[in-house]
Design an enzyme around this catalytic site. Structure first.
Site, PDB file in Angstrom:
ATOM      1  N   GLY A  22       0.785  -1.220   0.000  1.00 27.31           N
ATOM      2  CA  GLY A  22       0.000   0.000   0.000  1.00 27.31           C
ATOM      3  C   GLY A  22       0.821   1.276   0.000  1.00 27.31           C
ATOM      4  O   GLY A  22       0.263   2.357   0.079  1.00 27.31           O
ATOM      5  N   SER A  23       2.145   1.180  -0.128  1.00 36.73           N
ATOM      6  CA  SER A  23       2.955   2.396  -0.101  1.00 36.73           C
ATOM      7  C   SER A  23       2.873   3.126  -1.433  1.00 36.73           C
ATOM      8  O   SER A  23       2.938   2.524  -2.492  1.00 36.73           O
ATOM      9  CB  SER A  23       4.414   2.036   0.202  1.00 36.73           C
ATOM     10  OG  SER A  23       4.914   1.142  -0.775  1.00 36.73           O
ATOM     11  N   ASP A  24       2.706   4.425  -1.379  1.00 32.97           N
ATOM     12  CA  ASP A  24       2.728   5.229  -2.589  1.00 32.97           C
ATOM     13  C   ASP A  24       3.336   6.577  -2.278  1.00 32.97           C
ATOM     14  O   ASP A  24       3.801   6.814  -1.159  1.00 32.97           O
ATOM     15  CB  ASP A  24       1.326   5.321  -3.208  1.00 32.97           C
ATOM     16  CG  ASP A  24       0.319   6.049  -2.327  1.00 32.97           C
ATOM     17  OD1 ASP A  24       0.641   7.153  -1.831  1.00 32.97           O
ATOM     18  OD2 ASP A  24      -0.780   5.511  -2.119  1.00 32.97           O
ATOM     19  N   TYR A  32      -3.885  -0.017   6.942  1.00 28.21           N
ATOM     20  CA  TYR A  32      -5.242  -0.068   6.410  1.00 28.21           C
ATOM     21  C   TYR A  32      -6.238  -0.376   7.529  1.00 28.21           C
ATOM     22  O   TYR A  32      -6.061  -1.330   8.283  1.00 28.21           O
ATOM     23  CB  TYR A  32      -5.330  -1.116   5.303  1.00 28.21           C
ATOM     24  CG  TYR A  32      -4.766  -0.657   3.972  1.00 28.21           C
ATOM     25  CD1 TYR A  32      -4.161   0.580   3.823  1.00 28.21           C
ATOM     26  CD2 TYR A  32      -4.840  -1.469   2.852  1.00 28.21           C
ATOM     27  CE1 TYR A  32      -3.658   0.992   2.592  1.00 28.21           C
ATOM     28  CE2 TYR A  32      -4.345  -1.065   1.623  1.00 28.21           C
ATOM     29  CZ  TYR A  32      -3.753   0.169   1.505  1.00 28.21           C
ATOM     30  OH  TYR A  32      -3.263   0.566   0.278  1.00 28.21           O
ATOM     31  N   LYS A 216      -1.117  -1.878 -12.694  1.00 26.33           N
ATOM     32  CA  LYS A 216      -0.935  -0.465 -12.339  1.00 26.33           C
ATOM     33  C   LYS A 216       0.298  -0.306 -11.474  1.00 26.33           C
ATOM     34  O   LYS A 216       0.538  -1.111 -10.577  1.00 26.33           O
ATOM     35  CB  LYS A 216      -2.171   0.059 -11.609  1.00 26.33           C
ATOM     36  CG  LYS A 216      -2.175   1.569 -11.427  1.00 26.33           C
ATOM     37  CD  LYS A 216      -3.553   2.064 -11.014  1.00 26.33           C
ATOM     38  CE  LYS A 216      -3.820   1.851  -9.550  1.00 26.33           C
ATOM     39  NZ  LYS A 216      -5.208   2.209  -9.187  1.00 26.33           N
ATOM     40  N   LYS A 218       2.511   2.489  -9.028  1.00 25.12           N
ATOM     41  CA  LYS A 218       2.549   3.761  -8.315  1.00 25.12           C
ATOM     42  C   LYS A 218       3.743   4.568  -8.797  1.00 25.12           C
ATOM     43  O   LYS A 218       4.835   3.998  -8.998  1.00 25.12           O
ATOM     44  CB  LYS A 218       2.674   3.505  -6.811  1.00 25.12           C
ATOM     45  CG  LYS A 218       1.501   2.728  -6.234  1.00 25.12           C
ATOM     46  CD  LYS A 218       0.220   3.536  -6.244  1.00 25.12           C
ATOM     47  CE  LYS A 218      -0.909   2.779  -5.567  1.00 25.12           C
ATOM     48  NZ  LYS A 218      -2.121   3.608  -5.427  1.00 25.12           N
ATOM     49  N   ASP A 246      -0.186   5.722 -11.315  1.00 24.71           N
ATOM     50  CA  ASP A 246      -0.986   6.368 -10.264  1.00 24.71           C
ATOM     51  C   ASP A 246      -0.073   7.239  -9.418  1.00 24.71           C
ATOM     52  O   ASP A 246       0.824   6.732  -8.748  1.00 24.71           O
ATOM     53  CB  ASP A 246      -1.625   5.266  -9.410  1.00 24.71           C
ATOM     54  CG  ASP A 246      -2.485   5.812  -8.273  1.00 24.71           C
ATOM     55  OD1 ASP A 246      -2.557   7.046  -8.102  1.00 24.71           O
ATOM     56  OD2 ASP A 246      -3.081   4.984  -7.559  1.00 24.71           O
ATOM     57  N   GLU A 272      -3.433   8.340 -13.053  1.00 25.07           N
ATOM     58  CA  GLU A 272      -4.449   8.416 -11.993  1.00 25.07           C
ATOM     59  C   GLU A 272      -4.024   9.429 -10.942  1.00 25.07           C
ATOM     60  O   GLU A 272      -2.855   9.473 -10.554  1.00 25.07           O
ATOM     61  CB  GLU A 272      -4.563   7.013 -11.386  1.00 25.07           C
ATOM     62  CG  GLU A 272      -5.494   6.903 -10.205  1.00 25.07           C
ATOM     63  CD  GLU A 272      -5.703   5.435  -9.808  1.00 25.07           C
ATOM     64  OE1 GLU A 272      -5.542   4.553 -10.676  1.00 25.07           O
ATOM     65  OE2 GLU A 272      -5.998   5.181  -8.627  1.00 25.07           O
ATOM     66  N   GLU A 299     -10.914   8.223  -6.183  1.00 25.57           N
ATOM     67  CA  GLU A 299     -10.919   7.634  -4.845  1.00 25.57           C
ATOM     68  C   GLU A 299     -10.993   8.685  -3.747  1.00 25.57           C
ATOM     69  O   GLU A 299     -11.417   8.393  -2.638  1.00 25.57           O
ATOM     70  CB  GLU A 299      -9.708   6.719  -4.636  1.00 25.57           C
ATOM     71  CG  GLU A 299      -8.390   7.438  -4.511  1.00 25.57           C
ATOM     72  CD  GLU A 299      -7.216   6.473  -4.397  1.00 25.57           C
ATOM     73  OE1 GLU A 299      -6.785   5.957  -5.438  1.00 25.57           O
ATOM     74  OE2 GLU A 299      -6.717   6.240  -3.293  1.00 25.57           O
ATOM     75  N   ASP A 322     -15.576   5.118  -5.813  1.00 24.13           N
ATOM     76  CA  ASP A 322     -15.114   4.475  -4.572  1.00 24.13           C
ATOM     77  C   ASP A 322     -16.346   4.148  -3.739  1.00 24.13           C
ATOM     78  O   ASP A 322     -17.236   4.983  -3.572  1.00 24.13           O
ATOM     79  CB  ASP A 322     -14.178   5.420  -3.820  1.00 24.13           C
ATOM     80  CG  ASP A 322     -13.587   4.784  -2.578  1.00 24.13           C
ATOM     81  OD1 ASP A 322     -12.389   4.440  -2.597  1.00 24.13           O
ATOM     82  OD2 ASP A 322     -14.317   4.624  -1.572  1.00 24.13           O
ATOM     83  N   HIS A 349     -12.080   2.364  -7.913  1.00 18.82           N
ATOM     84  CA  HIS A 349     -10.989   2.214  -6.958  1.00 18.82           C
ATOM     85  C   HIS A 349     -11.326   1.070  -6.015  1.00 18.82           C
ATOM     86  O   HIS A 349     -12.455   0.945  -5.554  1.00 18.82           O
ATOM     87  CB  HIS A 349     -10.838   3.499  -6.151  1.00 18.82           C
ATOM     88  CG  HIS A 349      -9.865   3.388  -5.010  1.00 18.82           C
ATOM     89  ND1 HIS A 349     -10.247   3.522  -3.695  1.00 18.82           N
ATOM     90  CD2 HIS A 349      -8.536   3.144  -4.998  1.00 18.82           C
ATOM     91  CE1 HIS A 349      -9.183   3.393  -2.918  1.00 18.82           C
ATOM     92  NE2 HIS A 349      -8.135   3.160  -3.679  1.00 18.82           N
ATOM     93  N   ALA A 350     -10.311   0.228  -5.733  1.00 18.06           N
ATOM     94  CA  ALA A 350     -10.521  -0.805  -4.715  1.00 18.06           C
ATOM     95  C   ALA A 350      -9.207  -1.023  -3.980  1.00 18.06           C
ATOM     96  O   ALA A 350      -8.304  -0.193  -4.034  1.00 18.06           O
ATOM     97  CB  ALA A 350     -11.064  -2.072  -5.344  1.00 18.06           C
ATOM     98  N   GLY A 351      -9.111  -2.140  -3.285  1.00 14.70           N
ATOM     99  CA  GLY A 351      -7.976  -2.336  -2.384  1.00 14.70           C
ATOM    100  C   GLY A 351      -8.412  -1.975  -0.981  1.00 14.70           C
ATOM    101  O   GLY A 351      -9.574  -2.166  -0.607  1.00 14.70           O
ATOM    102  N   GLU A 380     -10.361  -2.380  -9.965  1.00 17.03           N
ATOM    103  CA  GLU A 380      -9.044  -2.576  -9.349  1.00 17.03           C
ATOM    104  C   GLU A 380      -9.066  -3.825  -8.456  1.00 17.03           C
ATOM    105  O   GLU A 380     -10.064  -4.122  -7.788  1.00 17.03           O
ATOM    106  CB  GLU A 380      -8.681  -1.343  -8.520  1.00 17.03           C
ATOM    107  CG  GLU A 380      -7.284  -1.419  -7.923  1.00 17.03           C
ATOM    108  CD  GLU A 380      -6.803  -0.072  -7.391  1.00 17.03           C
ATOM    109  OE1 GLU A 380      -7.655   0.798  -7.093  1.00 17.03           O
ATOM    110  OE2 GLU A 380      -5.569   0.106  -7.278  1.00 17.03           O
TER     111      GLU A 380
END
Lengths: 433, 433
Positions: A22-24, A32, A216, A218, A246, A272, A299, A322, A349-351, A380
């Site tokens: 989940g790092s961006d 999360y 995708k 990041k 993204d 994105e 999102e 979202d 958007h998902a995750g 996603e």
């Protein structure tokens, strides 16, 4: 007659920052989390919903949900489209709470969690998965779900009704197709910023082997790194696979355009969140400059009014719904109708926590009853945390299977709820932090 | 070296709904409230700030402020422009908390309350009222306060520096003028929707007798009522007094235009919040259609990015800064610079709890050091709840007096804090509800 007799709210956090999942560029170390709500009833099933956050502040989100209890507890269970619309209207319309938004941020995500829990409850009560419960409503019922305030300069009730009626033929065939073949997914699992080049290449190849035709990455921390990672990813997957990028709001307008010119040789499918999610005119400026690369966002788009403008301005080519950012199913129905009016594909958007579980229902409803097409659409897919849900999203061969269990799929397993409760669950209490 | 050693947060609510003070088309029964924060120090004065809400949900706003404590407590007191900028950046930049906005709603108002408390503290420590503390900073220091992220397509750091340098000559004269003559106010006290025609006429005449040359009426519930009230107000005050009208987001674009055509014969000076505060393109459509009536908005504009677009699009003729909606002094300096760049006058929103107290400092800073002019500018004035503040706003002859006490004037009297604490203060506990 069944009633909602209580609302329980839970602060649940998963320690995802330990793995850099989940790092961006804007979110280096998310944990999360979910502000999770249970609508308890005196007869039949309960209803489950959540707001997704990334750690600190999840207790504020939970407080936002608590503040809605007086509008929900004591009501008869909302079973019909009209009753679900009335509940949504009551939550959005509380004049004192409205000041905290209006219709944005913590207060609005709280409404979304409760509205979604009410939909979950209603779908459970009729024993249907949400997507098919929604998709079998009449055009009039669906239009009745929507708050058209602030939308009528772009979409009137009559136009929405026309769109829905035009999509009525073929509903049954499309629903059957979903049950047989599912709905296209794309994978974000390869591309987190915290991953090494080796891991990125390995996971990108794995995604293609698993049946995905789109992945995708990041981007946004370093243009040199991004060019290298994009090149490696393109080499790994070949020309036939779409690669979206993204930036998670990292850039101003000028830098977004320059950065995308550097990545353009590797054929990015969309960019994105190039800039602030509030910046309609900024997105339009980026879109005008980077075509044929598409611009996508959603999102963090606060509500239907901002989506309306993104569409009116021609600022986005892909709308990223979202499930848990806006005011729940009712507002997302409005957003799907707006997207259909403007002919812009919705790629949700998902995750996060539970977003894959929830949003597949909305895309499937859209396919059956609103846009009537799945062309250039994909949901996603991030393959983590699904094990905590009682009705987890399942992707096979690059496609989301159609849910068959009753409800909206937001229910967290009791064991997970106990283990990851913050700060007193064993995962947090026992010194792992 | 002094440190911030603690942060106390209070839920304070005033039962204004009992009198219909503050009633408008979207907010029929507000209980004006503050999520109030005290930054406690180990040496010298403490700092005071607040977020304004209208009742229910004030506890959510208080929780939002609590969530920022880890970023503030333990810090040295921020005494310089650079230290105040660093504190603001730390609050806006917390990557997990950012998810709750970003930069909007509960989470952003919480940042505003804490940032404003830090500015109050810094001004108290040097013994200066905030407006003059700010207005004596160098252009470089002032520019250093601003987060230019998402602004550079409309305003660069270099352009901001040029604006501030251009306003350097005359600073001392303008400050002296403020100390002698104050700053123009306009009165909203006559025009609440809940008031009778008789009360409206009486208060409108009283406002003119008190020295105001501009008043404001709430509109938006019934066009017939509004035409009658506007006619009565115009007859009461004559042609030489400006009458603004305020719809508090009641309309869609089409109805806003029709309604203003009905009111046009009575020469409304501006239409405030004709539609959703998120609707940049909607405001532009209204502005294009109702000229020469001006369009004003701002009290619910979430952040500098939305203000930027309202200005870029030519959607507003008057920018209504709010002291407690955005991320505090630092973001409001950005907004003042944007307004100056686009040549749009700033007429701040006030009223509520403490907003008059706070925002006068920002307008006076603008006059001395940013726009350098007070032409077509006025600060809203609502004459209630000032008695609860230790350094209340004072208006005489239709003008705000320049504050002389050290700080940002957000400190609530100890007796008021005790009496109106929610839900345990005597005003609430003793069964008045």
């Amino acid at each position: 007659m069944a009633h909602i007799v209580g609302m329980d709210v839970f602060d649940v956090r998963f320690p995802t920052s330990r793995q850099l999942d989940g790092s961006d560029a804007m979110n280096p170390d998310p944990d999360y989390s979910a502000a999770y709500v249970v609508l308890r009833t005196d007869d039949g099933p309960d209803g489950y919903g959540l707001a997704f956050t990334i750690g600190r502040g999840n207790e504020v989100q939970a407080a936002g949900i608590h503040a809605l209890a007086h509008l929900v507890v004591g009501r008869p269970t909302p079973d019909t489209a009209a009753e679900l619309a009335a509940l949504s209207a009551a939550l959005v319309g509380d004049s004192q709470l409205r000041w905290l938004g209006p219709e944005k941020g913590v207060a609005h995500m709280a409404i979304g969690a409760v509205v979604n829990a009410a939909w979950d409850l209603a779908a459970r009560r009729v024993g249907r998965p949400l997507w098919s419960f929604l998709a079998e409503m009449s055009p009039e019922e669906i239009v009745g779900l929507v708050d058209f305030r602030y939308l009528t300069d772009a979409l009137t009730e009559a136009e929405a009704l026309d769109l829905l009626r035009a999509a009525e033929p073929g509903r049954a065939e499309r629903a059957a197709h979903l049950r047989a073949a599912g709905y296209r997914a794309y994978s974000t699992s390869a591309g987190w910023l915290g991953y090494s080049d080796e891991k990125l290449v390995r996971l990108a190849k794995q995604a293609v082997a698993d049946g995905f035709d789109m992945i995708k990455l990041k981007v946004g921390a370093s243009v040199e790194d991004d060019v290298r990672r994009m090149r490696l990813a393109r080499e790994a997957v070949g020309d036939g696979v779409r690669i979206a990028v993204d930036a998670n709001q990292r850039w101003d307008v000028g830098p977004a355009i320059e950065w995308m010119r550097a990545l353009a040789p590797y054929d990015p499918y969309w960019i994105e969140e190039p800039t602030s999610p509030d910046d309609v005119l900024g997105h339009r400026a980026v879109a005008d400059a980077v075509r044929p690369i598409r611009v996508a966002t959603g999102e963090h788009v606060a509500n239907r009014v901002v989506f309306k403008q993104l569409l009116q301005a021609g600022a986005i080519d892909v709308l990223q719904l979202d499930a848990a950012r806006v005011g729940g199913v009712n507002e997302n129905v409005a957003i799907l109708l707006l997207a259909a009016k403007f002919g812009v594909p919705v790629c949700p958007h998902a995750g996060g926590v539970g977003l894959c579980e929830l949003v597949r229902h909305l895309s499937m409803f859209d396919y059956v009853a609103v846009s009537g097409t799945d062309e250039n659409r994909a949901i996603e897919w991030v393959d983590h945390l699904h094990e905590h849900f009682t009705d987890p999203a399942v992707v096979r061969g690059g496609r989301y299977l159609a849910p068959t269990e009753p409800g909206f799929s937001a229910r967290i397993r009791d064991e997970s709820l106990a283990r990851y409760a913050f700060p007193d669950g064993p995962e947090w209490r026992d010194g792992l932090l």
